[in-house]
Scaffold this active site. Sequence first.
Site, PDB file in Angstrom:
ATOM      1  N   SER A 105     -26.157  33.436 -50.089  1.00  0.00           N
ATOM      2  CA  SER A 105     -26.765  32.141 -49.773  1.00  0.00           C
ATOM      3  C   SER A 105     -27.641  31.707 -50.929  1.00  0.00           C
ATOM      4  O   SER A 105     -28.596  32.401 -51.302  1.00  0.00           O
ATOM      5  CB  SER A 105     -27.614  32.256 -48.503  1.00  0.00           C
ATOM      6  OG  SER A 105     -28.561  31.217 -48.485  1.00  0.00           O
ATOM      7  N   HIS A 141     -22.281  30.547 -50.103  1.00  0.00           N
ATOM      8  CA  HIS A 141     -22.841  29.906 -48.911  1.00  0.00           C
ATOM      9  C   HIS A 141     -23.911  28.896 -49.341  1.00  0.00           C
ATOM     10  O   HIS A 141     -24.891  29.251 -49.985  1.00  0.00           O
ATOM     11  CB  HIS A 141     -23.442  30.978 -47.997  1.00  0.00           C
ATOM     12  CG  HIS A 141     -23.910  30.474 -46.673  1.00  0.00           C
ATOM     13  ND1 HIS A 141     -23.050  30.201 -45.627  1.00  0.00           N
ATOM     14  CD2 HIS A 141     -25.148  30.195 -46.211  1.00  0.00           C
ATOM     15  CE1 HIS A 141     -23.742  29.789 -44.580  1.00  0.00           C
ATOM     16  NE2 HIS A 141     -25.026  29.769 -44.900  1.00  0.00           N
ATOM     17  N   ASP A 147     -26.574  26.251 -48.174  1.00  0.00           N
ATOM     18  CA  ASP A 147     -27.392  25.856 -47.022  1.00  0.00           C
ATOM     19  C   ASP A 147     -27.959  24.467 -47.218  1.00  0.00           C
ATOM     20  O   ASP A 147     -28.787  24.240 -48.094  1.00  0.00           O
ATOM     21  CB  ASP A 147     -28.538  26.858 -46.842  1.00  0.00           C
ATOM     22  CG  ASP A 147     -28.063  28.122 -46.154  1.00  0.00           C
ATOM     23  OD1 ASP A 147     -27.431  28.015 -45.087  1.00  0.00           O
ATOM     24  OD2 ASP A 147     -28.320  29.217 -46.694  1.00  0.00           O
ATOM     25  N   MET A 189     -30.148  21.536 -45.568  1.00  0.00           N
ATOM     26  CA  MET A 189     -31.159  21.302 -44.523  1.00  0.00           C
ATOM     27  C   MET A 189     -31.714  19.897 -44.655  1.00  0.00           C
ATOM     28  O   MET A 189     -32.079  19.476 -45.756  1.00  0.00           O
ATOM     29  CB  MET A 189     -32.289  22.303 -44.676  1.00  0.00           C
ATOM     30  CG  MET A 189     -31.836  23.743 -44.625  1.00  0.00           C
ATOM     31  SD  MET A 189     -33.246  24.819 -44.836  1.00  0.00           S
ATOM     32  CE  MET A 189     -32.455  26.410 -44.620  1.00  0.00           C
ATOM     33  N   HIS A 227     -23.080  25.143 -45.029  1.00  0.00           N
ATOM     34  CA  HIS A 227     -23.706  25.259 -43.710  1.00  0.00           C
ATOM     35  C   HIS A 227     -24.617  24.055 -43.533  1.00  0.00           C
ATOM     36  O   HIS A 227     -25.681  23.982 -44.146  1.00  0.00           O
ATOM     37  CB  HIS A 227     -24.481  26.593 -43.674  1.00  0.00           C
ATOM     38  CG  HIS A 227     -25.230  26.828 -42.415  1.00  0.00           C
ATOM     39  ND1 HIS A 227     -26.197  27.814 -42.312  1.00  0.00           N
ATOM     40  CD2 HIS A 227     -25.160  26.236 -41.199  1.00  0.00           C
ATOM     41  CE1 HIS A 227     -26.687  27.806 -41.087  1.00  0.00           C
ATOM     42  NE2 HIS A 227     -26.089  26.854 -40.394  1.00  0.00           N
ATOM     43  N   MET A 258     -27.122  22.206 -41.760  1.00  0.00           N
ATOM     44  CA  MET A 258     -28.193  22.214 -40.754  1.00  0.00           C
ATOM     45  C   MET A 258     -28.755  20.803 -40.703  1.00  0.00           C
ATOM     46  O   MET A 258     -29.807  20.490 -41.256  1.00  0.00           O
ATOM     47  CB  MET A 258     -29.251  23.260 -41.147  1.00  0.00           C
ATOM     48  CG  MET A 258     -28.737  24.684 -40.974  1.00  0.00           C
ATOM     49  SD  MET A 258     -29.737  25.895 -41.839  1.00  0.00           S
ATOM     50  CE  MET A 258     -28.938  25.859 -43.440  1.00  0.00           C
ATOM     51  N   MET A 269     -25.650  32.391 -35.858  1.00  0.00           N
ATOM     52  CA  MET A 269     -26.915  32.578 -36.574  1.00  0.00           C
ATOM     53  C   MET A 269     -27.647  33.793 -36.021  1.00  0.00           C
ATOM     54  O   MET A 269     -27.831  33.934 -34.809  1.00  0.00           O
ATOM     55  CB  MET A 269     -27.804  31.343 -36.419  1.00  0.00           C
ATOM     56  CG  MET A 269     -27.308  30.094 -37.130  1.00  0.00           C
ATOM     57  SD  MET A 269     -27.066  30.308 -38.902  1.00  0.00           S
ATOM     58  CE  MET A 269     -28.708  30.737 -39.476  1.00  0.00           C
ATOM     59  N   GLY A 277     -33.431  27.579 -40.960  1.00  0.00           N
ATOM     60  CA  GLY A 277     -34.524  26.836 -41.581  1.00  0.00           C
ATOM     61  C   GLY A 277     -35.113  27.531 -42.791  1.00  0.00           C
ATOM     62  O   GLY A 277     -35.535  26.868 -43.734  1.00  0.00           O
ATOM     63  N   PHE A 278     -35.127  28.858 -42.765  1.00  0.00           N
ATOM     64  CA  PHE A 278     -35.784  29.582 -43.846  1.00  0.00           C
ATOM     65  C   PHE A 278     -35.043  30.876 -44.160  1.00  0.00           C
ATOM     66  O   PHE A 278     -34.519  31.524 -43.245  1.00  0.00           O
ATOM     67  CB  PHE A 278     -37.229  29.926 -43.461  1.00  0.00           C
ATOM     68  CG  PHE A 278     -38.042  28.701 -43.146  1.00  0.00           C
ATOM     69  CD1 PHE A 278     -38.690  28.011 -44.158  1.00  0.00           C
ATOM     70  CD2 PHE A 278     -38.117  28.223 -41.847  1.00  0.00           C
ATOM     71  CE1 PHE A 278     -39.413  26.851 -43.876  1.00  0.00           C
ATOM     72  CE2 PHE A 278     -38.831  27.062 -41.554  1.00  0.00           C
ATOM     73  CZ  PHE A 278     -39.483  26.382 -42.570  1.00  0.00           C
ATOM     74  N   GLY A 331     -35.215  34.864 -45.555  1.00  0.00           N
ATOM     75  CA  GLY A 331     -36.184  35.959 -45.494  1.00  0.00           C
ATOM     76  C   GLY A 331     -36.716  36.299 -44.113  1.00  0.00           C
ATOM     77  O   GLY A 331     -37.716  37.001 -44.000  1.00  0.00           O
ATOM     78  N   ASP A 346     -25.291  35.058 -40.186  1.00  0.00           N
ATOM     79  CA  ASP A 346     -26.156  34.471 -41.212  1.00  0.00           C
ATOM     80  C   ASP A 346     -27.614  34.626 -40.786  1.00  0.00           C
ATOM     81  O   ASP A 346     -28.019  34.104 -39.751  1.00  0.00           O
ATOM     82  CB  ASP A 346     -25.778  32.983 -41.342  1.00  0.00           C
ATOM     83  CG  ASP A 346     -26.618  32.236 -42.364  1.00  0.00           C
ATOM     84  OD1 ASP A 346     -27.397  32.864 -43.092  1.00  0.00           O
ATOM     85  OD2 ASP A 346     -26.465  30.995 -42.424  1.00  0.00           O
ATOM     86  N   GLY A 347     -28.363  35.357 -41.607  1.00  0.00           N
ATOM     87  CA  GLY A 347     -29.792  35.500 -41.357  1.00  0.00           C
ATOM     88  C   GLY A 347     -30.193  36.954 -41.202  1.00  0.00           C
ATOM     89  O   GLY A 347     -29.692  37.652 -40.323  1.00  0.00           O
ATOM     90  N   GLY A 348     -31.045  37.428 -42.105  1.00  0.00           N
ATOM     91  CA  GLY A 348     -31.550  38.793 -42.010  1.00  0.00           C
ATOM     92  C   GLY A 348     -30.500  39.862 -42.257  1.00  0.00           C
ATOM     93  O   GLY A 348     -30.641  40.995 -41.813  1.00  0.00           O
ATOM     94  N   GLY A 399     -29.027  36.017 -48.268  1.00  0.00           N
ATOM     95  CA  GLY A 399     -29.857  35.363 -49.272  1.00  0.00           C
ATOM     96  C   GLY A 399     -30.777  36.378 -49.924  1.00  0.00           C
ATOM     97  O   GLY A 399     -30.524  36.855 -51.027  1.00  0.00           O
ATOM     98  N   SER A 400     -31.828  36.754 -49.191  1.00  0.00           N
ATOM     99  CA  SER A 400     -32.831  37.687 -49.735  1.00  0.00           C
ATOM    100  C   SER A 400     -32.225  39.005 -50.182  1.00  0.00           C
ATOM    101  O   SER A 400     -32.650  39.565 -51.194  1.00  0.00           O
ATOM    102  CB  SER A 400     -33.895  37.991 -48.690  1.00  0.00           C
ATOM    103  OG  SER A 400     -34.244  36.841 -48.004  1.00  0.00           O
TER     104      SER A 400
END
Length: 229
Positions: free
Chosen positions: A17, A41, A43, A45, A74, A76, A144, A149-150, A152, A182-184, A204-205
């Site tokens: 991401s 990916h 993102d 927003m 993606h 959002m 998700m 939204g964010f 990390g 997606d996420g974490g 991402g992170s």
Amino acid sequence: MTMIEAGPPGEIRIAPSILSADFGQLGLDVKEVDPETDWLHVDVMDGHFVPNVSLGPPVVKSLRRYSDRFFDCHLMMTDPGRYLEDFRTVGANGCSVHVEVGHTAGLIDDMRSLGLRVGLAANPDTPFHEVAPFLGDIDLLLLMTVFPGFAGQSFIEDVLEKVEIARREIERNDLSLDLEVDGGIDVLTATRAVRAGANVLVAGSAIFGQSEPLLAASALRAAAYDGLQ
Ligand code: DX5
Ligand code: ZN
């Protein structure tokens, strides 16, 4: 318009991401991870569907000069339909719209007629039955594992059950569909997500947030394959 294929559905794919990349040198960051990743990916927003604002079609257009990967956008956004054609024109290959914004059947038709690969996304607290009616009409289901939204944030474990349900439904109905989380996502959660049935992992992170993004991407891929054992 680019003719970049997503590849056969169901295979393990790592999708970094760009939200966690350095926007001041985005093209270079994206190139760096290319050898160990599959999709990109993107993102988007709108500051309305989610509280954050990220990027729009001009950034996608610039990125095309640095990457020939499948661009997995993606969206959002509260009103994604307004921008689908713009994203397609600048080089998006697939778009995912959120089921929570409604007009899902119409948005799926619009994506299909624009030649986009069709994705449908659901927030962590959106029940599976809200996406179930559309499974036969989409190419990708994005579940998700954080509230969008964010970057990390911590992986929400409860979503694994929804991933399992989705994978069962996909198999029961003999559908060819990608199942993306997606996420974490990191080396631990990647294995668990694949074990639950996910095959596309957004990170991402865990990639761009690391001191050696290419090595981090390679570790994530290995962790994903562990989930298939
Ligand atoms: C969250 C975005 C994600 C995010 C993932 O709103 O949709 O793609 O960038 O970031 P990590 O992997 O850091 O959770
Ligand atoms: Zn995303």
